[in-house]
Scaffold this motif. Structure first.
Motif, mmCIF file in Angstrom:
data_model
loop_
_atom_site.group_PDB
_atom_site.id
_atom_site.type_symbol
_atom_site.label_atom_id
_atom_site.label_comp_id
_atom_site.label_asym_id
_atom_site.label_seq_id
_atom_site.Cartn_x
_atom_site.Cartn_y
_atom_site.Cartn_z
ATOM 1 N N MET A 96 0.825 -1.201 0.000
ATOM 2 C CA MET A 96 0.000 0.000 0.000
ATOM 3 C C MET A 96 0.866 1.260 0.000
ATOM 4 O O MET A 96 0.628 2.201 -0.772
ATOM 5 C CB MET A 96 -0.922 -0.016 1.228
ATOM 6 C CG MET A 96 -1.981 1.071 1.235
ATOM 7 S SD MET A 96 -3.029 0.957 2.695
ATOM 8 C CE MET A 96 -3.748 -0.662 2.449
ATOM 9 N N LEU A 97 1.895 1.277 0.844
ATOM 10 C CA LEU A 97 2.783 2.439 0.905
ATOM 11 C C LEU A 97 3.588 2.588 -0.387
ATOM 12 O O LEU A 97 3.763 3.700 -0.900
ATOM 13 C CB LEU A 97 3.721 2.304 2.108
ATOM 14 C CG LEU A 97 3.058 2.365 3.487
ATOM 15 C CD1 LEU A 97 4.080 2.096 4.577
ATOM 16 C CD2 LEU A 97 2.389 3.715 3.717
ATOM 17 N N ALA A 98 4.073 1.465 -0.916
ATOM 18 C CA ALA A 98 4.868 1.513 -2.139
ATOM 19 C C ALA A 98 4.025 1.987 -3.323
ATOM 20 O O ALA A 98 4.462 2.824 -4.130
ATOM 21 C CB ALA A 98 5.470 0.141 -2.427
ATOM 22 N N TRP B 147 -6.255 5.880 -2.460
ATOM 23 C CA TRP B 147 -6.366 5.173 -3.738
ATOM 24 C C TRP B 147 -5.762 3.775 -3.627
ATOM 25 O O TRP B 147 -6.363 2.793 -4.077
ATOM 26 C CB TRP B 147 -5.638 5.948 -4.844
ATOM 27 C CG TRP B 147 -5.612 5.185 -6.131
ATOM 28 C CD1 TRP B 147 -6.567 5.168 -7.104
ATOM 29 C CD2 TRP B 147 -4.575 4.288 -6.564
ATOM 30 N NE1 TRP B 147 -6.208 4.312 -8.117
ATOM 31 C CE2 TRP B 147 -4.991 3.753 -7.825
ATOM 32 C CE3 TRP B 147 -3.355 3.885 -6.022
ATOM 33 C CZ2 TRP B 147 -4.214 2.850 -8.526
ATOM 34 C CZ3 TRP B 147 -2.595 2.979 -6.727
ATOM 35 C CH2 TRP B 147 -3.019 2.464 -7.961
ATOM 36 N N SER B 148 -4.587 3.652 -3.031
ATOM 37 C CA SER B 148 -3.936 2.340 -2.929
ATOM 38 C C SER B 148 -4.735 1.394 -2.047
ATOM 39 O O SER B 148 -4.803 0.190 -2.319
ATOM 40 C CB SER B 148 -2.507 2.503 -2.384
ATOM 41 O OG SER B 148 -2.514 3.058 -1.085
ATOM 42 N N MET B 149 -5.370 1.919 -1.000
ATOM 43 C CA MET B 149 -6.196 1.074 -0.129
ATOM 44 C C MET B 149 -7.380 0.513 -0.906
ATOM 45 O O MET B 149 -7.653 -0.694 -0.872
ATOM 46 C CB MET B 149 -6.680 1.875 1.074
ATOM 47 C CG MET B 149 -7.524 1.082 2.071
ATOM 48 S SD MET B 149 -9.279 0.959 1.645
ATOM 49 C CE MET B 149 -9.773 2.678 1.745
ATOM 50 N N SER B 150 -8.094 1.376 -1.627
ATOM 51 C CA SER B 150 -9.275 0.912 -2.365
ATOM 52 C C SER B 150 -8.894 -0.016 -3.514
ATOM 53 O O SER B 150 -9.670 -0.893 -3.896
ATOM 54 C CB SER B 150 -10.061 2.110 -2.901
ATOM 55 O OG SER B 150 -9.273 2.877 -3.795
ATOM 56 N N THR B 151 -7.687 0.144 -4.048
ATOM 57 C CA THR B 151 -7.244 -0.706 -5.155
ATOM 58 C C THR B 151 -6.723 -2.052 -4.664
ATOM 59 O O THR B 151 -7.138 -3.114 -5.144
ATOM 60 C CB THR B 151 -6.145 0.002 -5.978
ATOM 61 O OG1 THR B 151 -6.650 1.246 -6.474
ATOM 62 C CG2 THR B 151 -5.705 -0.861 -7.149
ATOM 63 N N GLY C 267 -13.371 4.442 -7.106
ATOM 64 C CA GLY C 267 -13.337 5.185 -8.348
ATOM 65 C C GLY C 267 -13.339 6.691 -8.213
ATOM 66 O O GLY C 267 -13.352 7.408 -9.210
ATOM 67 N N ASP C 268 -13.335 7.204 -6.960
ATOM 68 C CA ASP C 268 -13.322 8.657 -6.785
ATOM 69 C C ASP C 268 -11.955 9.243 -7.129
ATOM 70 O O ASP C 268 -11.840 10.413 -7.479
ATOM 71 C CB ASP C 268 -13.719 9.040 -5.362
ATOM 72 C CG ASP C 268 -12.881 8.311 -4.316
ATOM 73 O OD1 ASP C 268 -12.292 7.270 -4.660
ATOM 74 O OD2 ASP C 268 -12.825 8.783 -3.165
ATOM 75 N N GLY D 197 -2.858 -6.756 -5.538
ATOM 76 C CA GLY D 197 -3.828 -6.624 -4.456
ATOM 77 C C GLY D 197 -4.664 -7.866 -4.268
ATOM 78 O O GLY D 197 -4.931 -8.293 -3.140
ATOM 79 N N VAL D 198 -5.090 -8.470 -5.373
ATOM 80 C CA VAL D 198 -5.882 -9.707 -5.288
ATOM 81 C C VAL D 198 -5.093 -10.795 -4.571
ATOM 82 O O VAL D 198 -5.605 -11.496 -3.688
ATOM 83 C CB VAL D 198 -6.300 -10.181 -6.696
ATOM 84 C CG1 VAL D 198 -6.969 -11.548 -6.620
ATOM 85 C CG2 VAL D 198 -7.236 -9.164 -7.343
#
Length: 321
Positions: A166-168, A194-198, A205-206, A225-226
């Motif tokens: 997430m940080l990277a 954005w990285s958290m939601s992805t 999508g915001d 992420g998956v």
């Protein structure tokens, strides 16, 4: 019935949760109902439409909190039976500083600060912690707790991997999207949302990349992420499979001549002791336990209760109790 016997019986009702003990099980159900009613009342009082029922909600709050206070006092009063290996004074302190004791205290205190300073009003949120105590009265939750405890290192490692990704990904996205979208990617920390939601596959999508390189990176990060989210899920699933396998294996081992079965009686010195304590002080390995209709593969923190049916192995001699 002398004072000591009555006090021990009170401990059995309040603490043990024995399925074959009607009074004890009835107390467990009473506590679960009180917890749920209190939390429901806490939520309903936030609705304007429920203001006309405010008197009823206040009565529910007062009654349930009174039950919690009485239970907390009784647990302190009978703490010496929960921790029989230490003196009474230390047993009380040990209970009050335990996770369960602190949860009970934190769920009682906010009831006395329902108005006044904002800091006190915020304490009302702590009342939701009472839901943790439902676990005390549901034996089936012990399996879940055992899996989480046994796999805690692997779970923490997988969560660390997710945090690192997430940080990277946040820093990478800031590097390629800052100039194109300075209002969204103001700094490296701005990409955390954005990285958290992805990474967690939520995808609100915001905030989304608009550059070609940013979109290419987003595709790669989405695939990562998956996989990252699947790691802790797989660990927990494997833990449940291991618990089931151990339980089946323990049942097969019942015919082993070195194993012994016993039922914990009301006067047993083992009541309240953990599996780790038995191994250390009695050289007894707790193989499997049956509590009511639930079969449990004990971990080191498993605490013995009255009427538990135990399968044990004594490391240096045959045991007769």
């Amino acid at each position: 019935m002398n004072k000591s016997t009555g006090k021990k019986r009170l401990f059995e009702i309040v603490e043990i949760g024995n399925m074959s003990d009607t009074i004890s099980r009835g107390f467990d159900y009473l506590m679960v109902i009180a917890i749920l009613l209190n939390v429901i009342a806490m939520y309903l009082e936030t609705f304007e439409a429920m203001q006309k029922y405010n008197t009823i909600l206040v009565v529910v709050e007062v009654v349930t909190v009174t039950i919690f206070i009485v239970e907390y006092i009784l647990r302190i009063y009978t703490a010496e039976y929960l921790y029989p290996e230490v003196p009474r004074g230390k047993a009380i302190v040990k209970f009050m500083l335990s996770f369960e004791g602190l949860i009970e205290l934190l769920t009682i205190i906010p009831a006395f600060f329902l108005s006044g300073f904002a800091a006190f009003r915020i304490l009302r949120v702590a009342r939701i912690l009472r839901l943790f105590r439902v676990n005390n009265y549901m034996d089936s939750f012990n399996v879940i707790a055992s899996v989480l405890i046994e796999k805690k290192n692997q779970i923490l490692s997988s969560l660390f991997i997710v945090l690192t990704l997430m940080l990277a990904s946040s820093l990478c996205m800031y590097s390629v999207e800052h100039e194109a979208q300075p209002e969204y990617f103001k700094n490296a920390f701005s990409g955390i949302w954005w990285s958290m939601s992805t990474l967690l596959t939520i995808g609100y999508g915001d905030i989304s990349p608009v550059t070609t390189l940013g979109r290419a990176m987003a595709i790669v990060i989405s695939f990562l992420g998956v996989g990252a989210v699947a790691i802790p899920t797989g660990i927990i699933s494997a833990g449940f499979v291991e618990q089931y396998t151990q339980a089946q294996h323990s049942k097969i081992m019942l015919d082993d001549v070195h194993l012994h079965t016993l039922e914990v009686g009301i006067d047993s010195a083992w009541i309240g002791r953990t599996a780790a304590d038995l191994l250390e002080k009695e050289n007894v390995v707790l193989i499997v336990a049956r509590r009511g209709d639930v079969t449990i593969v004990p971990n080191s923190t498993y605490r013995i209760e009255q009427d538990d049916e135990l399968v044990i192995y004594h490391t240096d001699r045959l045991l007769i109790q």
